[in-house]
Scaffold this motif. Structure first.
Motif, PDB file in Angstrom:
ATOM      1  N   VAL A 119       0.852  -1.192   0.000  1.00 20.64           N
ATOM      2  CA  VAL A 119       0.000   0.000   0.000  1.00 20.64           C
ATOM      3  C   VAL A 119       0.887   1.241   0.000  1.00 20.64           C
ATOM      4  O   VAL A 119       1.932   1.267   0.650  1.00 20.64           O
ATOM      5  N   LEU A 120       0.465   2.270  -0.726  1.00 26.31           N
ATOM      6  CA  LEU A 120       1.059   3.585  -0.601  1.00 26.31           C
ATOM      7  C   LEU A 120       0.172   4.396   0.335  1.00 26.31           C
ATOM      8  O   LEU A 120      -1.045   4.430   0.170  1.00 26.31           O
ATOM      9  N   VAL A 121       0.780   5.043   1.326  1.00 24.54           N
ATOM     10  CA  VAL A 121       0.057   5.861   2.291  1.00 24.54           C
ATOM     11  C   VAL A 121       0.429   7.317   2.021  1.00 24.54           C
ATOM     12  O   VAL A 121       1.614   7.646   1.925  1.00 24.54           O
ATOM     13  N   TYR A 122      -0.585   8.167   1.885  1.00 23.71           N
ATOM     14  CA  TYR A 122      -0.360   9.602   1.681  1.00 23.71           C
ATOM     15  C   TYR A 122      -0.905  10.339   2.892  1.00 23.71           C
ATOM     16  O   TYR A 122      -2.057  10.136   3.294  1.00 23.71           O
ATOM     17  N   LEU A 123      -0.067  11.196   3.499  1.00 24.20           N
ATOM     18  CA  LEU A 123      -0.421  11.925   4.696  1.00 24.20           C
ATOM     19  C   LEU A 123      -0.336  13.423   4.409  1.00 24.20           C
ATOM     20  O   LEU A 123       0.714  13.914   3.993  1.00 24.20           O
ATOM     21  N   ALA A 124      -1.437  14.142   4.624  1.00 23.98           N
ATOM     22  CA  ALA A 124      -1.444  15.605   4.544  1.00 23.98           C
ATOM     23  C   ALA A 124      -1.395  16.131   5.966  1.00 23.98           C
ATOM     24  O   ALA A 124      -2.161  15.696   6.827  1.00 23.98           O
ATOM     25  N   HIS A 125      -0.472  17.067   6.227  1.00 28.09           N
ATOM     26  CA  HIS A 125      -0.348  17.623   7.576  1.00 28.09           C
ATOM     27  C   HIS A 125       0.211  19.032   7.504  1.00 28.09           C
ATOM     28  O   HIS A 125       0.829  19.429   6.522  1.00 28.09           O
ATOM     29  N   ALA A 126      -0.010  19.774   8.576  1.00 26.09           N
ATOM     30  CA  ALA A 126       0.563  21.109   8.686  1.00 26.09           C
ATOM     31  C   ALA A 126       1.935  20.989   9.334  1.00 26.09           C
ATOM     32  O   ALA A 126       2.178  20.104  10.146  1.00 26.09           O
ATOM     33  N   SER A 127       2.808  21.872   8.944  1.00 28.56           N
ATOM     34  CA  SER A 127       4.146  21.911   9.525  1.00 28.56           C
ATOM     35  C   SER A 127       4.422  23.352   9.942  1.00 28.56           C
ATOM     36  O   SER A 127       4.273  24.267   9.143  1.00 28.56           O
ATOM     37  N   GLU A 128       4.788  23.534  11.207  1.00 36.21           N
ATOM     38  CA  GLU A 128       5.105  24.863  11.719  1.00 36.21           C
ATOM     39  C   GLU A 128       6.509  24.845  12.301  1.00 36.21           C
ATOM     40  O   GLU A 128       6.982  23.818  12.778  1.00 36.21           O
ATOM     41  N   LEU A 129       7.153  25.988  12.272  1.00 38.00           N
ATOM     42  CA  LEU A 129       8.523  26.092  12.738  1.00 38.00           C
ATOM     43  C   LEU A 129       8.646  25.820  14.232  1.00 38.00           C
ATOM     44  O   LEU A 129       9.509  25.070  14.667  1.00 38.00           O
ATOM     45  N   SER A 130       7.742  26.381  15.027  1.00 36.02           N
ATOM     46  CA  SER A 130       7.913  26.310  16.477  1.00 36.02           C
ATOM     47  C   SER A 130       7.120  25.212  17.155  1.00 36.02           C
ATOM     48  O   SER A 130       7.517  24.709  18.190  1.00 36.02           O
ATOM     49  N   GLU A 131       5.966  24.824  16.606  1.00 32.34           N
ATOM     50  CA  GLU A 131       5.183  23.769  17.232  1.00 32.34           C
ATOM     51  C   GLU A 131       4.459  22.959  16.173  1.00 32.34           C
ATOM     52  O   GLU A 131       4.066  23.471  15.136  1.00 32.34           O
ATOM     53  N   GLY A 132       4.296  21.690  16.436  1.00 34.24           N
ATOM     54  CA  GLY A 132       3.625  20.817  15.493  1.00 34.24           C
ATOM     55  C   GLY A 132       2.126  21.007  15.535  1.00 34.24           C
ATOM     56  O   GLY A 132       1.584  21.723  16.360  1.00 34.24           O
ATOM     57  N   SER A 133       1.449  20.355  14.616  1.00 32.22           N
ATOM     58  CA  SER A 133      -0.007  20.419  14.562  1.00 32.22           C
ATOM     59  C   SER A 133      -0.547  19.004  14.475  1.00 32.22           C
ATOM     60  O   SER A 133       0.006  18.158  13.782  1.00 32.22           O
ATOM     61  N   ALA A 134      -1.646  18.758  15.166  1.00 30.19           N
ATOM     62  CA  ALA A 134      -2.278  17.441  15.129  1.00 30.19           C
ATOM     63  C   ALA A 134      -3.291  17.342  13.992  1.00 30.19           C
ATOM     64  O   ALA A 134      -3.924  16.313  13.826  1.00 30.19           O
ATOM     65  N   LYS A 135      -3.432  18.388  13.215  1.00 31.47           N
ATOM     66  CA  LYS A 135      -4.395  18.382  12.114  1.00 31.47           C
ATOM     67  C   LYS A 135      -3.790  17.642  10.936  1.00 31.47           C
ATOM     68  O   LYS A 135      -2.772  18.047  10.383  1.00 31.47           O
ATOM     69  N   MET A 136      -4.423  16.529  10.561  1.00 24.46           N
ATOM     70  CA  MET A 136      -3.886  15.704   9.492  1.00 24.46           C
ATOM     71  C   MET A 136      -5.017  14.982   8.777  1.00 24.46           C
ATOM     72  O   MET A 136      -6.132  14.904   9.283  1.00 24.46           O
ATOM     73  N   SER A 137      -4.702  14.449   7.626  1.00 19.46           N
ATOM     74  CA  SER A 137      -5.631  13.633   6.859  1.00 19.46           C
ATOM     75  C   SER A 137      -4.799  12.600   6.117  1.00 19.46           C
ATOM     76  O   SER A 137      -3.657  12.866   5.743  1.00 19.46           O
ATOM     77  N   MET A 138      -5.367  11.399   5.907  1.00 18.89           N
ATOM     78  CA  MET A 138      -4.603  10.316   5.311  1.00 18.89           C
ATOM     79  C   MET A 138      -5.427   9.599   4.252  1.00 18.89           C
ATOM     80  O   MET A 138      -6.643   9.495   4.362  1.00 18.89           O
ATOM     81  N   SER A 139      -4.739   9.100   3.223  1.00 19.06           N
ATOM     82  CA  SER A 139      -5.368   8.316   2.170  1.00 19.06           C
ATOM     83  C   SER A 139      -4.408   7.191   1.783  1.00 19.06           C
ATOM     84  O   SER A 139      -3.191   7.347   1.893  1.00 19.06           O
ATOM     85  N   THR A 140      -4.957   6.057   1.341  1.00 17.45           N
ATOM     86  CA  THR A 140      -4.109   4.944   0.913  1.00 17.45           C
ATOM     87  C   THR A 140      -4.471   4.517  -0.501  1.00 17.45           C
ATOM     88  O   THR A 140      -5.607   4.646  -0.932  1.00 17.45           O
ATOM     89  N   VAL A 141      -3.471   4.008  -1.207  1.00 16.54           N
ATOM     90  CA  VAL A 141      -3.651   3.459  -2.553  1.00 16.54           C
ATOM     91  C   VAL A 141      -3.093   2.045  -2.533  1.00 16.54           C
ATOM     92  O   VAL A 141      -1.880   1.855  -2.398  1.00 16.54           O
ATOM     93  N   PRO A 142      -3.965   1.023  -2.645  1.00 22.78           N
ATOM     94  CA  PRO A 142      -3.466  -0.353  -2.668  1.00 22.78           C
ATOM     95  C   PRO A 142      -2.699  -0.638  -3.956  1.00 22.78           C
ATOM     96  O   PRO A 142      -3.079  -0.171  -5.031  1.00 22.78           O
ATOM     97  N   LEU A 143      -1.620  -1.392  -3.817  1.00 24.68           N
ATOM     98  CA  LEU A 143      -0.824  -1.782  -4.979  1.00 24.68           C
ATOM     99  C   LEU A 143      -1.332  -3.114  -5.520  1.00 24.68           C
ATOM    100  O   LEU A 143      -1.804  -3.959  -4.765  1.00 24.68           O
TER     101      LEU A 143
END
Length: 151
Positions: A119-143
């Motif tokens: 499976v390929l896993v794709y993760l969308a997330h925010a990235s900040e310089l000083s603190e991380g974010s728990a806001k994320m979304s994920m999708s998978t593509v079966p091979l």
């Protein structure tokens, strides 16, 4: 100057997003933007990323001029032959990055090749310089068995 140019050439190529739609969500002009992002290293996979874009009126009323929310959603689909032969299993690879503030916040898409489960896993997330974010979304593509190196 040549050293900087050489260093930039060694960076991995990130996908270029193509905006396919904007959906208005309120009377002040805030939108949800939907972009298509083909995976540049795999081929045959396109992700659709949705995120919130604030209007000028919203920025005026809220006071935070230079930042959009971190919320996003992602869905990825097979759009052609998939070749995972160049991927390293388990290693997160950058696929896409887009600034969400003037300097320090970005919206990123990373790919992880799960060789054991094919499976390929794709993760969308925010990235900040000083603190991380728990806001994320994920999708998978079966091979599929016929995908290169997915055997």
């Amino acid at each position: 100057m040549r050293l900087i140019a050489a260093a930039l050439m060694m960076l991995p190529a990130l996908a270029q997003a193509e905006e396919i739609a904007q959906v208005g969500v309120d009377w002040v002009g805030n939108d949800i933007v939907i972009e298509a992002i083909p995976d540049p290293d795999v081929g045959g996979v396109t992700c659709h990323l949705a995120y919130f874009e604030r209007s000028v009126l919203d920025r005026l009323s809220q006071g935070n001029w230079f930042e959009d929310p971190s919320n996003s959603a992602i869905e990825c689909a097979r759009t052609g032959p998939v070749d995972v032969s160049r991927l390293s299993p388990g290693r997160p690879d950058d696929v896409f990055s887009e600034g969400r503030s003037l300097l320090f916040k970005s919206l990123r898409v990373k790919r992880i090749y799960d060789d054991r489960n094919k499976v390929l896993v794709y993760l969308a997330h925010a990235s900040e310089l000083s603190e991380g974010s728990a806001k994320m979304s994920m999708s998978t593509v079966p091979l599929l068995p016929e995908d290169a190196a997915a055997r």
